[in-house]
Scaffold this motif. Structure first.
Motif, PDB file in Angstrom:
ATOM      1  N   ARG A 365       7.832  92.157 -15.789  1.00 34.73           N
ATOM      2  CA  ARG A 365       6.627  92.577 -15.084  1.00 34.73           C
ATOM      3  C   ARG A 365       6.636  91.919 -13.715  1.00 34.73           C
ATOM      4  O   ARG A 365       7.470  91.034 -13.445  1.00 34.73           O
ATOM      5  CB  ARG A 365       5.360  92.214 -15.847  1.00 34.73           C
ATOM      6  CG  ARG A 365       5.043  90.725 -15.956  1.00 34.73           C
ATOM      7  CD  ARG A 365       3.742  90.499 -16.711  1.00 34.73           C
ATOM      8  NE  ARG A 365       3.399  89.092 -16.850  1.00 34.73           N
ATOM      9  CZ  ARG A 365       2.677  88.398 -15.963  1.00 34.73           C
ATOM     10  NH1 ARG A 365       2.247  89.013 -14.857  1.00 34.73           N
ATOM     11  NH2 ARG A 365       2.387  87.127 -16.163  1.00 34.73           N
ATOM     12  N   THR A 366       5.744  92.306 -12.841  1.00 36.00           N
ATOM     13  CA  THR A 366       5.670  91.694 -11.522  1.00 36.00           C
ATOM     14  C   THR A 366       4.387  90.894 -11.378  1.00 36.00           C
ATOM     15  O   THR A 366       3.359  91.217 -11.975  1.00 36.00           O
ATOM     16  CB  THR A 366       5.720  92.752 -10.401  1.00 36.00           C
ATOM     17  OG1 THR A 366       4.704  93.732 -10.638  1.00 36.00           O
ATOM     18  CG2 THR A 366       7.070  93.428 -10.353  1.00 36.00           C
ATOM     19  N   ASP A 367       4.484  89.837 -10.617  1.00 37.51           N
ATOM     20  CA  ASP A 367       3.303  89.064 -10.264  1.00 37.51           C
ATOM     21  C   ASP A 367       2.448  89.917  -9.335  1.00 37.51           C
ATOM     22  O   ASP A 367       2.924  90.411  -8.313  1.00 37.51           O
ATOM     23  CB  ASP A 367       3.734  87.766  -9.572  1.00 37.51           C
ATOM     24  CG  ASP A 367       2.576  86.849  -9.256  1.00 37.51           C
ATOM     25  OD1 ASP A 367       1.747  87.209  -8.395  1.00 37.51           O
ATOM     26  OD2 ASP A 367       2.499  85.765  -9.855  1.00 37.51           O
ATOM     27  N   GLY A 371       4.534  90.039  -6.038  1.00 34.90           N
ATOM     28  CA  GLY A 371       5.573  91.032  -6.309  1.00 34.90           C
ATOM     29  C   GLY A 371       6.807  90.451  -6.946  1.00 34.90           C
ATOM     30  O   GLY A 371       7.808  91.154  -7.147  1.00 34.90           O
ATOM     31  N   GLU A 372       6.765  89.151  -7.304  1.00 33.34           N
ATOM     32  CA  GLU A 372       7.914  88.503  -7.939  1.00 33.34           C
ATOM     33  C   GLU A 372       8.139  89.062  -9.342  1.00 33.34           C
ATOM     34  O   GLU A 372       7.182  89.303 -10.087  1.00 33.34           O
ATOM     35  CB  GLU A 372       7.685  86.995  -8.018  1.00 33.34           C
ATOM     36  CG  GLU A 372       8.817  86.224  -8.663  1.00 33.34           C
ATOM     37  CD  GLU A 372       8.543  84.738  -8.753  1.00 33.34           C
ATOM     38  OE1 GLU A 372       9.489  83.980  -9.050  1.00 33.34           O
ATOM     39  OE2 GLU A 372       7.388  84.326  -8.537  1.00 33.34           O
ATOM     40  N   ILE A 373       9.405  89.237  -9.708  1.00 35.14           N
ATOM     41  CA  ILE A 373       9.743  89.696 -11.055  1.00 35.14           C
ATOM     42  C   ILE A 373       9.602  88.528 -12.029  1.00 35.14           C
ATOM     43  O   ILE A 373      10.182  87.460 -11.823  1.00 35.14           O
ATOM     44  CB  ILE A 373      11.175  90.249 -11.112  1.00 35.14           C
ATOM     45  CG1 ILE A 373      11.338  91.444 -10.162  1.00 35.14           C
ATOM     46  CG2 ILE A 373      11.533  90.662 -12.535  1.00 35.14           C
ATOM     47  CD1 ILE A 373      12.759  91.953 -10.066  1.00 35.14           C
ATOM     48  N   LEU A 405      12.107  89.753  -5.886  1.00 39.60           N
ATOM     49  CA  LEU A 405      11.085  90.766  -5.702  1.00 39.60           C
ATOM     50  C   LEU A 405      11.570  92.085  -6.280  1.00 39.60           C
ATOM     51  O   LEU A 405      12.752  92.435  -6.163  1.00 39.60           O
ATOM     52  CB  LEU A 405      10.771  90.945  -4.215  1.00 39.60           C
ATOM     53  CG  LEU A 405      10.236  89.701  -3.481  1.00 39.60           C
ATOM     54  CD1 LEU A 405      10.182  89.962  -1.985  1.00 39.60           C
ATOM     55  CD2 LEU A 405       8.871  89.315  -4.016  1.00 39.60           C
ATOM     56  N   ARG A 407      10.162  96.186  -8.243  1.00 39.14           N
ATOM     57  CA  ARG A 407       9.098  97.105  -8.635  1.00 39.14           C
ATOM     58  C   ARG A 407       9.606  98.028  -9.734  1.00 39.14           C
ATOM     59  O   ARG A 407      10.812  98.255  -9.868  1.00 39.14           O
ATOM     60  CB  ARG A 407       8.623  97.945  -7.447  1.00 39.14           C
ATOM     61  CG  ARG A 407       9.704  98.864  -6.888  1.00 39.14           C
ATOM     62  CD  ARG A 407       9.214  99.704  -5.731  1.00 39.14           C
ATOM     63  NE  ARG A 407      10.306 100.478  -5.146  1.00 39.14           N
ATOM     64  CZ  ARG A 407      10.688 101.676  -5.592  1.00 39.14           C
ATOM     65  NH1 ARG A 407      10.043 102.235  -6.637  1.00 39.14           N
ATOM     66  NH2 ARG A 407      11.687 102.321  -5.029  1.00 39.14           N
ATOM     67  N   TRP A 414      13.532  99.997 -12.883  1.00 39.99           N
ATOM     68  CA  TRP A 414      13.290  98.863 -11.993  1.00 39.99           C
ATOM     69  C   TRP A 414      14.174  98.923 -10.755  1.00 39.99           C
ATOM     70  O   TRP A 414      15.329  99.346 -10.814  1.00 39.99           O
ATOM     71  CB  TRP A 414      13.526  97.546 -12.730  1.00 39.99           C
ATOM     72  CG  TRP A 414      12.375  97.191 -13.617  1.00 39.99           C
ATOM     73  CD1 TRP A 414      12.161  97.599 -14.896  1.00 39.99           C
ATOM     74  CD2 TRP A 414      11.258  96.379 -13.262  1.00 39.99           C
ATOM     75  NE1 TRP A 414      10.978  97.092 -15.375  1.00 39.99           N
ATOM     76  CE2 TRP A 414      10.406  96.332 -14.395  1.00 39.99           C
ATOM     77  CE3 TRP A 414      10.887  95.681 -12.111  1.00 39.99           C
ATOM     78  CZ2 TRP A 414       9.213  95.620 -14.395  1.00 39.99           C
ATOM     79  CZ3 TRP A 414       9.713  94.964 -12.111  1.00 39.99           C
ATOM     80  CH2 TRP A 414       8.885  94.940 -13.251  1.00 39.99           C
TER      81      TRP A 414
END
Length: 524
Positions: A365-367, A371-373, A405, A407, A414
């Motif tokens: 998931r991302t923060d 946007g960090e993985i 990073l 998405r 991903w």
């Protein structure tokens, strides 16, 4: 091979396979599973016998009753075993040491053969191993280490020229009785060192459970490895890539054709002679093969899969390789702390950056803010060796912070979008700028230095240094490079060194690394 991580025991990895089946081919010699099993059993017996005669070391300065994860961070109970460090090229000895550690309950701690003496000394200070096994070509580096660091360490040498040290080879044929105790899934198994800030190496600690999960996720990523597979490996076993490529194949009962590094002519000869079914290696290796003027489809005709790890495969390379080999490059995403996490096997060429979908058991998931993985799963490390603060800061709510990073698109695929961490990745080897800057600062003529990354068409990224000299002092790029080669592994030495009168600063008075990167880009 078993897909259930709980069904995989590293300590019994070789046991299910026929004695007469080939498992390793190295420098013209073929080892069978029976031969490798006997050598591992003898070595594990030697380790267990020595451990039985000495108290368990409190490697983490811990107290009884805490978990292995706490011990990894510097607090918690005594570790189940102690590190066995080895500095060896790819070969049967390195494979045996990994497997014997898993069998005996010791912690396998491979060290980079490229280490200069100061780097070796720092790693040994961190690991505090019971044993150190080195190749005969690296004995001179051991001699340059502070003797106090080696106090109480059993130094063994692989090769004929052992000097004043004990030979390693007899331990592989000692027929010592292997231990009866099986390490538990949460016992520590594997300690891999990566670049840390200011030259202090980070120790990534994997348990038997997480190391086994790395192998099962690798098998899935490579299309379910079986006993019929033949894998050609040139990535170093000291690196997580060589480790998973080799041991995943052995776990399945397949055969590994092991090379010590990538030498184009030898590697191509191996492709044609051994007819491997799998190649999983660094992207620059695949690029050099695909762009060799003499390359033909015959080189790759036996392969059912070609894979690489890292961030992305450039669309131009994917196009060139697919046209030549008839198969696309499968790309996986992962790191020493957690691998494999995602896989992309498709022919997608545009745009760059696709890293695919998660393998079984991996969650991403991302923060929401950065946007960090973030990832979690059985293949995630236990923690950082003797560094509770770094371990604590690297997790949030049970999720590991990758520093990358990314998405996820509407279809669940991903995409990699860059790095948060200030790390230079040169041919997949990670370099911390602070480590290089620290070495430059040791030069008596240097006032201050900054190191930034620069894109390179062949190596991905290279370090570039900006060095301000002390007033009245002189230094040349050649002289400073020679100075650094005595203190750093060759891949960490800057590709270029500039000598400005001053370094640019931000409004807060810090070195403006962004401005330096822009300067590098303009000069390119």
């Amino acid at each position: 091979m078993p897909s259930d991580v709980e069904a995989v025991e590293l300590s019994r990895l070789l046991d299910p396979h026929p004695r007469e089946a080939p498992c390793l081919v190295h420098e013209g010699r073929t080892w069978t599973y029976g031969e490798l099993r006997a050598a591992v059993s003898s070595l594990a017996g030697e380790m267990a016998a020595e451990a039985a005669g000495a108290p368990t070391a409190d490697t983490a300065g811990s107290t009884p009753g805490a978990t292995t994860a706490e011990a990894a961070g510097g607090g918690g109970s005594r570790l189940a075993g102690e590190p066995v460090a080895f500095m060896l090229p790819n070969g049967p000895e390195a494979v045996c040491l990994h497997l014997a550690c898993f069998r005996s309950g010791a912690i396998a701690a491979p060290l980079d053969t490229r280490y200069a003496p100061p780097e070796l000394e720092r790693a040994l200070r961190r690991a505090r191993p019971r044993w150190l096994v080195v190749d005969e070509t690296r004995v001179d580096r051991v001699a340059a280490v502070d003797p106090a660091v080696l106090e109480g360490v059993r130094v063994l040498v692989a090769g004929r020229d052992t000097g004043p040290h004990e030979p390693f080879a007899p331990l592989l044929a000692s027929r010592a009785e292997p231990p009866s105790r099986r390490p538990g899934p949460d016992d520590p198994a594997l300690l891999l060192f990566t670049s840390g800030s200011a030259g202090i190496p980070k120790g990534v600690l994997h348990s038997h459970r997480s190391a086994a999960a790395m192998l099962t996720s690798t098998s899935e990523a490579l299309g379910d490895v079986t006993a019929g597979d033949r894998t050609q490996v040139c990535d170093p076993l000291v690196h997580v890539s060589g480790f998973i490529e080799t041991l995943t194949t052995l776990l399945a009962g397949g055969a590994v054709f092991l090379y010590d590094g990538f030498v184009p002519d030898a590697f191509v000869a191996g492709l044609l002679a051994h007819r491997p079914t799998l190649v999983c290696t660094h992207i620059d290796v695949l690029a050099r093969l695909a762009h060799d003027p003499e390359a033909t489809g015959e080189w790759f005709s036996s392969l059912r899969g070609a894979y690489t790890g890292g961030d992305t495969v450039p669309s131009a390379l994917q196009r060139d390789f697919t046209a030549l080999a008839g198969i696309p490059i499968g790309v996986g995403y992962g790191m020493t702390e957690a691998i494999w996490l995602t896989l992309h096997r498709g022919h997608t060429l545009e745009p760059d950056g696709c890293i695919g979908t998660p393998v079984d058991g991996a969650e991403l998931r991302t923060d929401e803010e950065t946007g960090e993985i973030l990832v979690r799963g059985p293949m995630v490390m236990t923690g950082y060796w003797q560094d509770p603060e770094l371990t604590r800061d690297s997790f949030t709510g049970g999720w590991f912070r990758t520093g990358d990073l990314g998405r996820r698109d509407a279809e669940g695929v991903w995409w990699f979008e860059g790095r948060l961490k200030d790390v230079i990745v040169r041919r997949t080897s990670k370099i911390t700028p602070g480590e290089v800057e620290s070495a430059i600062d040791d030069h008596p003529a240097v006032a201050e230095a900054a190191v930034v990354d620069a894109p390179d068409p062949e190596e991905g990224q290279v370090p570039v240094a900006f060095v301000v000299l002390r007033r009245g002092q002189k230094a040349t790029e050649e002289g400073l490079t020679a100075f650094l080669r005595e203190r750093l592994a060759a891949y960490k030495v800057p590709a270029r060194i500039h000598f400005p009168d001053a370094l640019p600063l931000t409004a807060s008075g810090k070195i403006d690394h962004r401005s330096l990167r822009e300067r590098v880009a303009r000069s390119a």
